[in-house]
Design a protein around this motif. Structure first.
Motif, PDB file in Angstrom:
ATOM      1  N   GLY A 104     -45.813 -28.632   8.214  1.00 16.21           N
ATOM      2  CA  GLY A 104     -45.568 -29.871   7.486  1.00 16.21           C
ATOM      3  C   GLY A 104     -46.583 -30.101   6.383  1.00 16.21           C
ATOM      4  O   GLY A 104     -47.677 -29.549   6.383  1.00 16.21           O
ATOM      5  N   LYS A 107     -49.032 -36.217   4.166  1.00 17.52           N
ATOM      6  CA  LYS A 107     -49.206 -37.193   3.096  1.00 17.52           C
ATOM      7  C   LYS A 107     -50.429 -38.060   3.369  1.00 17.52           C
ATOM      8  O   LYS A 107     -51.261 -38.270   2.494  1.00 17.52           O
ATOM      9  N   ASP A 124     -48.394 -39.491   8.386  1.00 16.13           N
ATOM     10  CA  ASP A 124     -47.198 -39.422   7.554  1.00 16.13           C
ATOM     11  C   ASP A 124     -47.103 -37.990   7.044  1.00 16.13           C
ATOM     12  O   ASP A 124     -48.049 -37.474   6.445  1.00 16.13           O
ATOM     13  N   ARG A 126     -44.327 -34.689   5.568  1.00 16.51           N
ATOM     14  CA  ARG A 126     -43.025 -34.260   5.040  1.00 16.51           C
ATOM     15  C   ARG A 126     -42.741 -32.875   5.616  1.00 16.51           C
ATOM     16  O   ARG A 126     -43.539 -31.955   5.457  1.00 16.51           O
ATOM     17  N   ASP A 157     -33.949 -37.605   0.478  1.00 18.17           N
ATOM     18  CA  ASP A 157     -33.466 -36.485  -0.343  1.00 18.17           C
ATOM     19  C   ASP A 157     -32.022 -36.127  -0.021  1.00 18.17           C
ATOM     20  O   ASP A 157     -31.306 -35.605  -0.872  1.00 18.17           O
ATOM     21  N   LEU A 166     -35.382 -31.741   3.916  1.00 19.82           N
ATOM     22  CA  LEU A 166     -36.703 -32.357   4.010  1.00 19.82           C
ATOM     23  C   LEU A 166     -36.616 -33.786   4.533  1.00 19.82           C
ATOM     24  O   LEU A 166     -35.727 -34.548   4.159  1.00 19.82           O
ATOM     25  N   ASP A 168     -39.080 -37.306   5.567  1.00 21.34           N
ATOM     26  CA  ASP A 168     -40.358 -38.013   5.552  1.00 21.34           C
ATOM     27  C   ASP A 168     -40.510 -38.635   6.938  1.00 21.34           C
ATOM     28  O   ASP A 168     -39.677 -39.445   7.362  1.00 21.34           O
TER      29      ASP A 168
END
Length: 181
Positions: A104, A107, A124, A126, A157, A166, A168
């Motif tokens: 991953g 973030k 967090d 992605r 997305d 993908l 989040d």
């Protein structure tokens, strides 16, 4: 009433003597003998208690070693750190490392304040569907165990590109914490 003959007087005297002797046996000697037997029974019970206590004292070292072993096993189930902030930071690092190992893109991550005896952290990240499954499987096998409290998955997305894989993800987890020795 007629007077008693010498033979009857002797029988009455013997009867009174037997009554007096049985009265003395019942009132004086009976409690005295029963007191001896009660004290002997108490002495025997005290001797048994003494021997049981000697055995317990003799096994004290083994009990102490077993207690320390069990404490060590119990501590393995908890995160150990000097204070709650450091424990939360360690939990954050563990989750972050698991997310990176799953492939991953991190973030942000944070150590969140938690209630007494617990650590809390959030990350967090992605990642793809397969990476999310890998991350959750890794978190499930971490020792000491942690609980995923919140898992938020956003697939923005996918609205613009139906082939996008993908996600989040915001993951919040807690783990039990004990102060390190």
């Amino acid at each position: 009433m007629r007077p008693l003959s010498p033979r009857e007087r002797k029988l009455v005297a013997v009867l009174i003597l037997v009554l007096a002797v049985s009265l003395v046996l019942t009132i004086v000697i009976g409690p005295l003998v029963s007191g001896f037997t009660e004290r002997a029974a108490r002495r025997e019970a005290l001797v048994q208690t003494f021997h049981a206590n000697e055995q317990r004292i003799g096994s004290l070292n083994a009990l102490q070693a077993e207690a320390e072993r069990q404490i060590g096993q119990m501590r393995a189930l908890f995160m150990a750190a000097p204070d709650a902030e450091e424990a939360s930071e360690a939990l954050r690092e563990r989750i972050e490392t698991a997310a990176q190992d799953a492939g991953g893109d991190i973030k942000s991550s944070e150590a969140v304040p938690a209630e007494q005896g617990w650590t809390r952290a959030a990350v967090d990240v992605r990642l793809s569907h397969a990476q999310l499954a890998t991350l959750l499987a890794r978190l499930n096998t971490l020792q000491p165990a942690l609980a995923v409290d919140t898992l938020t998955v956003i697939a923005d997305d996918a609205l613009t590109n139906s082939r996008s894989d993908l996600l989040d993800v915001r993951l919040e987890a807690t783990a039990p914490f004990v102060p390190a020795r």
